[in-house]
Scaffold this motif. Structure first.
Motif, PDB file in Angstrom:
ATOM      1  N   LEU A 173      65.574   8.751  59.405  1.00 41.30           N
ATOM      2  CA  LEU A 173      65.306   8.069  58.141  1.00 41.30           C
ATOM      3  C   LEU A 173      66.615   7.914  57.369  1.00 41.30           C
ATOM      4  CD1 LEU A 173      63.024   6.948  56.309  1.00 41.30           C
ATOM      5  CD2 LEU A 173      63.021   9.168  55.173  1.00 41.30           C
ATOM      6  N   PRO A 174      66.942   6.680  56.943  1.00 36.13           N
ATOM      7  CA  PRO A 174      68.185   6.512  56.178  1.00 36.13           C
ATOM      8  C   PRO A 174      68.113   7.286  54.859  1.00 36.13           C
ATOM      9  CG  PRO A 174      66.955   4.434  56.269  1.00 36.13           C
ATOM     10  CD  PRO A 174      66.213   5.432  57.100  1.00 36.13           C
ATOM     11  N   PRO A 175      69.253   7.734  54.360  1.00 40.89           N
ATOM     12  CA  PRO A 175      69.255   8.551  53.145  1.00 40.89           C
ATOM     13  C   PRO A 175      68.880   7.763  51.893  1.00 40.89           C
ATOM     14  CG  PRO A 175      71.485   8.037  53.795  1.00 40.89           C
ATOM     15  CD  PRO A 175      70.593   7.507  54.878  1.00 40.89           C
ATOM     16  N   LYS A 176      68.424   8.510  50.906  1.00 40.56           N
ATOM     17  CA  LYS A 176      68.088   7.932  49.612  1.00 40.56           C
ATOM     18  C   LYS A 176      69.374   7.792  48.792  1.00 40.56           C
ATOM     19  CE  LYS A 176      64.825   8.397  45.913  1.00 40.56           C
ATOM     20  NZ  LYS A 176      63.550   8.927  45.529  1.00 40.56           N
ATOM     21  N   LYS A 177      69.403   6.782  47.940  1.00 45.52           N
ATOM     22  CA  LYS A 177      70.571   6.557  47.093  1.00 45.52           C
ATOM     23  C   LYS A 177      70.067   6.273  45.689  1.00 45.52           C
ATOM     24  CE  LYS A 177      74.673   3.644  46.828  1.00 45.52           C
ATOM     25  NZ  LYS A 177      75.369   2.499  47.416  1.00 45.52           N
ATOM     26  N   LEU A 178      70.536   7.022  44.718  1.00 44.47           N
ATOM     27  CA  LEU A 178      70.077   6.853  43.345  1.00 44.47           C
ATOM     28  C   LEU A 178      70.868   5.801  42.580  1.00 44.47           C
ATOM     29  CD1 LEU A 178      69.431  10.573  42.377  1.00 44.47           C
ATOM     30  CD2 LEU A 178      67.766   8.850  43.057  1.00 44.47           C
ATOM     31  N   ILE A 179      72.166   5.749  42.805  1.00 44.48           N
ATOM     32  CA  ILE A 179      73.017   4.811  42.081  1.00 44.48           C
ATOM     33  C   ILE A 179      73.469   3.713  43.049  1.00 44.48           C
ATOM     34  CG2 ILE A 179      75.193   4.528  40.829  1.00 44.48           C
ATOM     35  CD1 ILE A 179      74.839   7.445  39.890  1.00 44.48           C
ATOM     36  N   GLY A 180      73.297   2.475  42.647  1.00 40.95           N
ATOM     37  CA  GLY A 180      73.697   1.358  43.496  1.00 40.95           C
ATOM     38  C   GLY A 180      72.666   0.991  44.539  1.00 40.95           C
ATOM     39  N   ASN A 181      71.430   1.439  44.325  1.00 41.14           N
ATOM     40  CA  ASN A 181      70.408   1.176  45.328  1.00 41.14           C
ATOM     41  C   ASN A 181      69.850  -0.239  45.274  1.00 41.14           C
ATOM     42  OD1 ASN A 181      68.868   1.420  43.033  1.00 41.14           O
ATOM     43  ND2 ASN A 181      67.481   2.952  43.841  1.00 41.14           N
ATOM     44  N   MET A 182      70.352  -1.090  44.384  1.00 36.45           N
ATOM     45  CA  MET A 182      69.928  -2.484  44.319  1.00 36.45           C
ATOM     46  C   MET A 182      71.024  -3.424  44.819  1.00 36.45           C
ATOM     47  SD  MET A 182      66.978  -2.432  43.636  1.00 36.45           S
ATOM     48  CE  MET A 182      65.551  -2.263  42.632  1.00 36.45           C
ATOM     49  N   GLU A 224      74.141  -5.369  49.860  1.00 38.97           N
ATOM     50  CA  GLU A 224      74.643  -4.792  51.117  1.00 38.97           C
ATOM     51  C   GLU A 224      73.905  -3.497  51.441  1.00 38.97           C
ATOM     52  OE1 GLU A 224      78.798  -2.937  52.679  1.00 38.97           O
ATOM     53  OE2 GLU A 224      78.920  -4.847  51.609  1.00 38.97           O
ATOM     54  N   PHE A 225      73.701  -2.665  50.422  1.00 36.82           N
ATOM     55  CA  PHE A 225      72.968  -1.419  50.625  1.00 36.82           C
ATOM     56  C   PHE A 225      71.534  -1.703  51.075  1.00 36.82           C
ATOM     57  CE2 PHE A 225      69.936   1.677  48.929  1.00 36.82           C
ATOM     58  CZ  PHE A 225      70.308   2.777  49.680  1.00 36.82           C
ATOM     59  N   LYS A 274      67.805  -2.253  57.853  1.00 36.26           N
ATOM     60  CA  LYS A 274      68.127  -2.015  59.266  1.00 36.26           C
ATOM     61  C   LYS A 274      67.784  -0.586  59.658  1.00 36.26           C
ATOM     62  CE  LYS A 274      71.926  -5.300  59.546  1.00 36.26           C
ATOM     63  NZ  LYS A 274      73.385  -5.442  59.684  1.00 36.26           N
ATOM     64  N   GLY A 275      68.119   0.363  58.789  1.00 32.13           N
ATOM     65  CA  GLY A 275      67.832   1.764  59.065  1.00 32.13           C
ATOM     66  C   GLY A 275      66.341   2.048  59.126  1.00 32.13           C
ATOM     67  N   LEU A 276      65.577   1.422  58.227  1.00 32.02           N
ATOM     68  CA  LEU A 276      64.127   1.618  58.227  1.00 32.02           C
ATOM     69  C   LEU A 276      63.490   0.960  59.453  1.00 32.02           C
ATOM     70  CD1 LEU A 276      63.344   1.163  54.435  1.00 32.02           C
ATOM     71  CD2 LEU A 276      63.403   3.299  55.737  1.00 32.02           C
ATOM     72  N   GLN A 277      64.043  -0.186  59.876  1.00 34.96           N
ATOM     73  CA  GLN A 277      63.538  -0.822  61.091  1.00 34.96           C
ATOM     74  C   GLN A 277      63.823   0.056  62.300  1.00 34.96           C
ATOM     75  OE1 GLN A 277      61.632  -3.772  61.407  1.00 34.96           O
ATOM     76  NE2 GLN A 277      61.327  -2.720  63.349  1.00 34.96           N
ATOM     77  N   ASN A 278      64.998   0.651  62.350  1.00 33.64           N
ATOM     78  CA  ASN A 278      65.342   1.571  63.432  1.00 33.64           C
ATOM     79  C   ASN A 278      64.382   2.767  63.430  1.00 33.64           C
ATOM     80  OD1 ASN A 278      67.033   2.669  65.586  1.00 33.64           O
ATOM     81  ND2 ASN A 278      67.657   4.169  64.048  1.00 33.64           N
ATOM     82  N   TYR A 279      64.083   3.279  62.246  1.00 37.75           N
ATOM     83  CA  TYR A 279      63.142   4.387  62.095  1.00 37.75           C
ATOM     84  C   TYR A 279      61.782   4.011  62.690  1.00 37.75           C
ATOM     85  CZ  TYR A 279      60.388   7.967  59.647  1.00 37.75           C
ATOM     86  OH  TYR A 279      59.540   8.993  59.332  1.00 37.75           O
ATOM     87  N   LEU A 280      61.300   2.814  62.334  1.00 34.13           N
ATOM     88  CA  LEU A 280      60.018   2.349  62.869  1.00 34.13           C
ATOM     89  C   LEU A 280      60.088   2.135  64.376  1.00 34.13           C
ATOM     90  CD1 LEU A 280      58.843  -0.186  60.146  1.00 34.13           C
ATOM     91  CD2 LEU A 280      57.938   2.096  60.603  1.00 34.13           C
ATOM     92  N   ASN A 281      61.207   1.642  64.865  1.00 31.45           N
ATOM     93  CA  ASN A 281      61.368   1.437  66.312  1.00 31.45           C
ATOM     94  C   ASN A 281      61.276   2.756  67.068  1.00 31.45           C
ATOM     95  OD1 ASN A 281      61.710  -1.291  65.809  1.00 31.45           O
ATOM     96  ND2 ASN A 281      63.935  -1.240  66.052  1.00 31.45           N
TER      97      ASN A 281
END
Length: 78
Positions: A24-33, A36-37, A43-50
């Protein structure tokens, strides 16, 4: 499917109880919008589902089936 990051996090925590460590990709509090992030997280969440869906045991897990069912989700964005 449409899910919030917190939904992925909840699924991941539930699966970790069984001793599984998933990417699971890490959580980010600042700059999460930042665009690029967001693209990298998608991509990370798709990899997680894969990883989950290619594992026969995980793909048949009731938690995963409910998570992937688009009719089993009601988002409250208020």
């Amino acid at each position: 499917i449409v899910r919030r990051y917190s939904d992925f996090d909840l699924l991941n925590n539930s699966l970790q109880i069984a001793g599984l460590s998933l990417p699971l990709p890490p959580k980010k509090l600042i700059g999460n919008m930042d665009r690029e992030f967001i693209a990298e997280r998608q991509k990370g969440l798709q990899n997680y589902l894969n990883v989950i869906t290619t594992n026969h045991i995980l793909s048949n897990c009731e938690l995963v089936k409910k998570f992937l069912d688009p009719n089993n989700y009601s988002a409250n964005y208020t």
